[in-house]
Design a protein around this motif. Structure first.
Motif, PDB file in Angstrom:
ATOM      1  N   LYS A 149       1.184  -7.837  -0.048  1.00 54.55           N
ATOM      2  CA  LYS A 149      -0.208  -7.446  -0.241  1.00 54.55           C
ATOM      3  C   LYS A 149      -0.851  -7.022   1.077  1.00 54.55           C
ATOM      4  CE  LYS A 149      -1.123 -10.372  -4.297  1.00 54.55           C
ATOM      5  NZ  LYS A 149      -1.888 -11.547  -4.819  1.00 54.55           N
ATOM      6  N   SER A 150      -0.549  -7.760   2.141  1.00 52.64           N
ATOM      7  CA  SER A 150      -1.124  -7.437   3.447  1.00 52.64           C
ATOM      8  C   SER A 150      -0.626  -6.086   3.955  1.00 52.64           C
ATOM      9  CB  SER A 150      -0.768  -8.531   4.463  1.00 52.64           C
ATOM     10  OG  SER A 150      -1.279  -9.780   4.061  1.00 52.64           O
ATOM     11  N   SER A 151       0.673  -5.834   3.792  1.00 53.60           N
ATOM     12  CA  SER A 151       1.232  -4.565   4.252  1.00 53.60           C
ATOM     13  C   SER A 151       0.627  -3.390   3.496  1.00 53.60           C
ATOM     14  CB  SER A 151       2.759  -4.555   4.100  1.00 53.60           C
ATOM     15  OG  SER A 151       3.136  -4.699   2.745  1.00 53.60           O
ATOM     16  N   TYR A 152       0.381  -3.575   2.197  1.00 53.27           N
ATOM     17  CA  TYR A 152      -0.258  -2.500   1.427  1.00 53.27           C
ATOM     18  C   TYR A 152      -1.693  -2.285   1.894  1.00 53.27           C
ATOM     19  CZ  TYR A 152      -2.231   0.211  -2.385  1.00 53.27           C
ATOM     20  OH  TYR A 152      -2.869   1.186  -3.097  1.00 53.27           O
ATOM     21  N   SER A 153      -2.387  -3.366   2.227  1.00 56.02           N
ATOM     22  CA  SER A 153      -3.763  -3.243   2.721  1.00 56.02           C
ATOM     23  C   SER A 153      -3.787  -2.479   4.050  1.00 56.02           C
ATOM     24  CB  SER A 153      -4.384  -4.625   2.903  1.00 56.02           C
ATOM     25  OG  SER A 153      -4.438  -5.320   1.672  1.00 56.02           O
ATOM     26  N   PHE A 154      -2.839  -2.802   4.956  1.00 51.77           N
ATOM     27  CA  PHE A 154      -2.745  -2.083   6.231  1.00 51.77           C
ATOM     28  C   PHE A 154      -2.475  -0.598   5.983  1.00 51.77           C
ATOM     29  CE2 PHE A 154      -0.926  -6.260   8.084  1.00 51.77           C
ATOM     30  CZ  PHE A 154      -2.206  -6.787   8.173  1.00 51.77           C
ATOM     31  N   TYR A 155      -1.567  -0.331   5.050  1.00 46.47           N
ATOM     32  CA  TYR A 155      -1.201   1.051   4.747  1.00 46.47           C
ATOM     33  C   TYR A 155      -2.406   1.817   4.197  1.00 46.47           C
ATOM     34  CZ  TYR A 155       0.653   4.935   1.990  1.00 46.47           C
ATOM     35  OH  TYR A 155       0.861   6.172   1.436  1.00 46.47           O
ATOM     36  N   ALA A 156      -3.168   1.195   3.305  1.00 44.98           N
ATOM     37  CA  ALA A 156      -4.340   1.865   2.715  1.00 44.98           C
ATOM     38  C   ALA A 156      -5.375   2.209   3.792  1.00 44.98           C
ATOM     39  CB  ALA A 156      -4.966   0.976   1.646  1.00 44.98           C
ATOM     40  N   VAL A 157      -5.566   1.297   4.756  1.00 48.30           N
ATOM     41  CA  VAL A 157      -6.507   1.548   5.838  1.00 48.30           C
ATOM     42  C   VAL A 157      -6.034   2.715   6.701  1.00 48.30           C
ATOM     43  CG1 VAL A 157      -7.482   0.584   7.971  1.00 48.30           C
ATOM     44  CG2 VAL A 157      -7.360  -0.819   5.911  1.00 48.30           C
TER      45      VAL A 157
END
Length: 361
Positions: A348-356
């Protein structure tokens, strides 16, 4: 030591390149996901060198009589002893398959990383390696030298990372299996005591029962000590792995969306993401398995035929169950629990970083 030196030198080259291209997000993403992965490899290699004596203690501990396949299930029926040995053989085979599959995936990634620059060079495209070098690799000879240097360094990282990860995961796998064998021994403890009493003329049932219980307690303590030593030795390195794991996946995902789906680069980056996911999953899965097996210990103690046991033995069981209520919970650096919940959190964190990153592009 040679592998550590080469790996560290390659990380330094990548760091210089990342600094030079800090204004170009595309190039920065291309180097950062590999650079961070190589940094975790260096961290683990440093641990293996600095803590070599304690690593040897972990390995020697796996050959202790309590963990020995020849003595697992001592005092049990032949069927129970055979089941314990079968579990240990299955653990050994599973660990070997895990290492081969994980190692093969990592090496395949490095091979593809070597193939696509060659293909692009033959097509006349300009090649830029994601690391700093003072050589002009536009010339064919220099290109081959730089390519071989990249292939050798990345393969060292692949072999080092997969071997070290598989070692740590295998120790946890072994502890999980030992906990399962211990549960079997607890559940059959009175039956084993009665069988041993019948085999000896002057044997005392209560003494044998107490002795077998003490052996089970020693077995559990040995497992707990092994897990504690493993956490002390590799806890910080695994914490580094988990801290940057989300960023590695984020940067790899950011890179993969910008390449052709049918290209070698897409295939190699996909395999790289699979390797990183496997690396994180190994720690979380086997750490979670150790916790689950440890949680079941209370049930195993309660499941034995304790109703007709001597009063003194029952009192001892109460103390054992109180200790078993505090299960083994492996953690990275005493902070991040090794569990499947942690694995999901990292995704979930990696996807959040990617979205940013995509929004700021």
């Amino acid at each position: 030591m040679f592998a550590l030196s080469v790996t560290s030198c390659y990380v330094l080259q990548q760091g210089v390149y990342a600094y030079q291209e800090r204004g170009d997000l595309e190039k920065l993403a291309r180097v950062l996901f590999v650079l961070l992965c190589h940094c975790t490899c260096v961290a683990k290699q440093l641990v293996f060198h600095a803590q070599a004596a304690r690593v040897d203690r972990i390995i020697a501990g796996l050959h202790q009589p309590l963990f020995d396949p020849a003595t697992a299930g001592a005092g049990a029926s032949s069927a129970a002893a055979a089941a314990a040995r079968a579990l240990l053989r299955a653990t050994s085979r599973g660990a070997a398959r895990l290492l081969r599959a994980y190692y093969g995936c990592a090496v395949a990634t490095c091979v593809l990383w070597t193939i696509f620059p060659v293909v692009y060079k033959l097509r006349g495209f300009r090649i830029e390696f994601p690391f700093w070098t003072f050589l002009d690799y536009n010339q064919p000879v220099m290109f081959v030298i730089v390519l071989l240097h990249s292939f050798y360094a990345t393969n060292l990282v692949a072999v080092g990372n997969t071997t070290m990860d598989a070692f740590i995961a295998t120790v946890m796998y072994q502890c999980k299996t030992q906990l399962r064998i211990l549960r079997m021994n607890f559940e059959t403890l009175p039956e084993r005591a009665r069988a041993l009493t019948k085999e000896s003329v002057n044997a005392n049932y209560e003494e044998i029962l107490t002795k077998l219980l003490f052996e089970c307690i020693q077995h559990f303590q040995k497992i707990a000590d092994t897990m504690a030593l493993l956490e002390q030795v590799f806890g910080l390195a695994v914490l580094v792995q988990f801290t940057v794991g989300g960023w590695i996946l984020c940067m790899a995902a950011y890179k993969i969306v910008s390449v052709n789906v049918l290209s070698f680069e897409f295939a190699s980056t996909t395999l790289f993401i699979v390797c990183i996911l496997t690396e994180l999953f190994l720690y979380c899965y086997y750490g979670n398995e150790v916790t689950v097996e440890s949680d079941r210990m209370v049930e195993a103690v309660y499941a034995m035929e304790w109703l007709h046991a001597p009063l003194r033995f029952k009192r001892s069981l109460v103390l054992v169950m109180e200790r078993a209520k505090r299960p083994l919970r492996p953690a990275a650096g005493h902070l991040i629990p090794l569990s499947l919940d942690t694995f999901v959190t990292i995704l979930k964190s990696s996807y959040s970083f990617y979205a940013v990153l995509r929004q700021t592009k």
